[in-house]
Design an enzyme around this catalytic site. Structure first.
Site, PDB file in Angstrom:
ATOM      1  N   ASP A   1      -0.538  11.506   4.660  1.00 40.70           N
ATOM      2  CA  ASP A   1      -1.560  12.990   5.572  1.00 40.70           C
ATOM      3  C   ASP A   1      -3.291  12.068   5.720  1.00 40.70           C
ATOM      4  O   ASP A   1      -3.441  12.256   4.406  1.00 40.70           O
ATOM      5  CB  ASP A   1      -1.335  14.635   4.618  1.00 40.70           C
ATOM      6  CG  ASP A   1      -1.686  15.475   5.526  1.00 40.70           C
ATOM      7  OD1 ASP A   1      -1.560  15.073   7.225  1.00 40.70           O
ATOM      8  OD2 ASP A   1      -0.637  16.302   5.293  1.00 40.70           O
TER       9      ASP A   1
ATOM     10  N   HIS B   1      -5.071   7.394  12.943  1.00 45.39           N
ATOM     11  CA  HIS B   1      -3.478   6.350  12.719  1.00 45.39           C
ATOM     12  C   HIS B   1      -3.185   5.402  12.325  1.00 45.39           C
ATOM     13  O   HIS B   1      -2.320   4.823  12.368  1.00 45.39           O
ATOM     14  CB  HIS B   1      -2.692   7.079  14.110  1.00 45.39           C
ATOM     15  CG  HIS B   1      -1.916   8.705  14.353  1.00 45.39           C
ATOM     16  ND1 HIS B   1      -1.676   9.483  12.570  1.00 45.39           N
ATOM     17  CD2 HIS B   1      -2.508   9.557  15.344  1.00 45.39           C
ATOM     18  CE1 HIS B   1      -1.534  10.393  13.659  1.00 45.39           C
ATOM     19  NE2 HIS B   1      -1.742  10.692  15.064  1.00 45.39           N
TER      20      HIS B   1
ATOM     21  N   LEU C   1      11.770  -4.761  -2.189  1.00 42.09           N
ATOM     22  CA  LEU C   1      11.316  -3.308  -2.254  1.00 42.09           C
ATOM     23  C   LEU C   1      12.414  -2.903  -1.510  1.00 42.09           C
ATOM     24  O   LEU C   1      12.253  -2.787  -0.441  1.00 42.09           O
ATOM     25  CB  LEU C   1       9.705  -3.390  -2.136  1.00 42.09           C
ATOM     26  CG  LEU C   1       9.398  -2.105  -1.256  1.00 42.09           C
ATOM     27  CD1 LEU C   1       9.442  -0.754  -2.938  1.00 42.09           C
ATOM     28  CD2 LEU C   1       8.787  -2.143  -0.375  1.00 42.09           C
TER      29      LEU C   1
ATOM     30  N   ARG D   1       1.377  13.879  -2.048  1.00 40.38           N
ATOM     31  CA  ARG D   1       1.532  13.955  -0.893  1.00 40.38           C
ATOM     32  C   ARG D   1      -0.413  13.206  -0.531  1.00 40.38           C
ATOM     33  O   ARG D   1      -1.299  13.673  -1.437  1.00 40.38           O
ATOM     34  CB  ARG D   1       1.312  15.298   0.208  1.00 40.38           C
ATOM     35  CG  ARG D   1       0.865  15.847   1.177  1.00 40.38           C
ATOM     36  CD  ARG D   1       1.503  16.836   1.636  1.00 40.38           C
ATOM     37  NE  ARG D   1       0.404  17.357   3.170  1.00 40.38           N
ATOM     38  CZ  ARG D   1       1.792  17.763   4.051  1.00 40.38           C
ATOM     39  NH1 ARG D   1       2.586  18.315   3.258  1.00 40.38           N
ATOM     40  NH2 ARG D   1       1.630  17.825   4.489  1.00 40.38           N
TER      41      ARG D   1
ATOM     42  N   LEU E   1       5.557  20.757   1.312  1.00 43.23           N
ATOM     43  CA  LEU E   1       6.205  19.384   1.323  1.00 43.23           C
ATOM     44  C   LEU E   1       7.062  19.280   3.224  1.00 43.23           C
ATOM     45  O   LEU E   1       7.214  17.869   2.975  1.00 43.23           O
ATOM     46  CB  LEU E   1       7.704  19.901   0.709  1.00 43.23           C
ATOM     47  CG  LEU E   1       8.690  19.274   0.318  1.00 43.23           C
ATOM     48  CD1 LEU E   1       7.977  17.983  -0.505  1.00 43.23           C
ATOM     49  CD2 LEU E   1       9.689  19.636  -0.921  1.00 43.23           C
TER      50      LEU E   1
HETATM   51  C1  FPP Z   1      -0.278  12.923   9.211  1.00 43.02           C
HETATM   52  O1  FPP Z   1      -1.415  12.659   9.644  1.00 43.02           O
HETATM   53  C2  FPP Z   1       0.480  11.941   9.496  1.00 43.02           C
HETATM   54  C3  FPP Z   1       1.342  11.481  10.732  1.00 43.02           C
HETATM   55  C4  FPP Z   1       1.828  12.634  11.506  1.00 43.02           C
HETATM   56  C5  FPP Z   1       1.909  10.007  11.325  1.00 43.02           C
HETATM   57  C6  FPP Z   1       1.993   9.406   9.990  1.00 43.02           C
HETATM   58  C7  FPP Z   1       2.011   8.131  10.567  1.00 43.02           C
HETATM   59  C8  FPP Z   1       1.179   7.103  10.565  1.00 43.02           C
HETATM   60  C9  FPP Z   1       0.519   6.301   8.827  1.00 43.02           C
HETATM   61  C10 FPP Z   1       0.813   5.890  10.953  1.00 43.02           C
HETATM   62  C11 FPP Z   1       1.975   5.540  11.881  1.00 43.02           C
HETATM   63  C12 FPP Z   1       2.976   4.587  10.738  1.00 43.02           C
HETATM   64  C13 FPP Z   1       3.506   3.791  11.054  1.00 43.02           C
HETATM   65  C14 FPP Z   1       3.959   2.773   9.808  1.00 43.02           C
HETATM   66  C15 FPP Z   1       3.731   2.716  12.602  1.00 43.02           C
HETATM   67  P1  FPP Z   1      -2.288  13.800  10.473  1.00 43.02           P
HETATM   68  O2  FPP Z   1      -2.711  13.384  12.251  1.00 43.02           O
HETATM   69  O3  FPP Z   1      -1.429  15.681  10.320  1.00 43.02           O
HETATM   70  O4  FPP Z   1      -3.658  14.037   9.785  1.00 43.02           O
HETATM   71  P2  FPP Z   1      -4.333  15.537   9.752  1.00 43.02           P
HETATM   72  O5  FPP Z   1      -3.508  16.914   9.022  1.00 43.02           O
HETATM   73  O6  FPP Z   1      -5.343  15.218   9.397  1.00 43.02           O
HETATM   74  O7  FPP Z   1      -4.174  15.598  11.375  1.00 43.02           O
END
Ligand code: FPP
Length: 244
Positions: A24, A41, A135, A192, A199
């Protein structure tokens, strides 16, 4: 044995064999730099690379990453499309390295409902790395814990309706065997990033006795050292599983 001695003996994981991570903070990382969310991202993918590389050396056998939840479809279409594009790019560009490093890649969630070309790519990656003994990297894609339990319940109900299963024979173990995570040990800990204390529908069944770890670090800043610090924190916890 002291926690430090224990963590040296087990490669640094402090006894944590399966870590599940809610990645996150990508959006906030980008916002703090006045960049578009996709930049966060993209850096998040770099953090995935770093953590996957560090995990075996820190004693982890299984790493489960929450990459796309069944609720993430509510995001604007361009962000959803960016995330799918990054997933496609990650699998295409990393699969040879993962395979060389003995990683066994698998997916949980309703990932077969993603776009057909992506599903084919994921199937091929899974097949290529199936026999690897290093892994286990599990990516939760189009995943929601409630949906997973509903699908398992439907499978059992179908068997009961067909007369091949006595409802009285349904146990926790039997239900577990119908979850997407069948065959995997439950996570020892859920981590997290970005300081949030939720969660978010992640591994609801499997985390019954997992330790909850939280760090203020935003996911794009996460690395092997941050992973080692989280596992140190895990090693200091006393786990009782409801006992004394
Ligand atoms: C949360 O950050 C993250 C996600 C919704 C997606 C997780 C994705 C990645 C780490 C990149 C893609 C991974 C792979 C392996 C292709 P958020 O956007 O909710 O952050 P914020 O809460 O700060 O807005």
């Amino acid at each position: 044995m002291t926690a430090v001695a224990a963590s040296i003996g087990d490669g640094g994981s402090g006894g944590c064999r399966h870590l599940a991570i809610i990645m996150d903070g990508n959006g906030r990382w980008a916002q703090g730099r006045r960049l578009p969310r996709i930049a966060g991202h993209r850096e998040g993918v770099e953090a995935v690379r770093r953590v996957v590389e560090a995990a075996p050396g820190l004693g982890l056998d299984v790493l489960t990453l929450y990459a796309f939840s069944s609720e993430n479809w509510k995001r604007p279409a361009d962000e959803v499309s960016d995330l799918m594009g990054l997933l496609r790019h990650y699998v295409k560009s990393e699969i040879d390295t993962l395979h060389r490093n003995g990683v066994c890649l698998n997916f949980i969630g309703d990932w077969r409902a993603l776009k057909p070309d992506l599903v084919s790519l994921l199937e091929a990656a899974r097949e290529k790395t199936r026999a690897n003994s290093g892994l286990k990297l599990v990516m939760a894609l189009n995943y929601g814990g409630q949906g997973e339990i509903v699908r398992a319940a439907q499978a059992l109900a179908a068997e009961a309706a067909a007369g091949t299963l006595d409802p009285a024979a349904i146990t926790a173990e039997l239900l577990e065997s119908r979850l997407d995570t069948a065959g995997l040990p439950p996570p020892d800990a859920v981590l997290r990033t970005s300081g949030e204390l939720r969660l978010s529908n992640f591994l609801l069944w499997q985390t019954a006795y997992a330790e909850y770890l939280v760090t203020d670090t935003l996911w794009p800043d996460f690395d092997g050292a941050a992973l080692a610090a989280a596992l140190d924190e895990f090693a200091r916890r006393e786990r009782r599983f409801g006992g004394r």
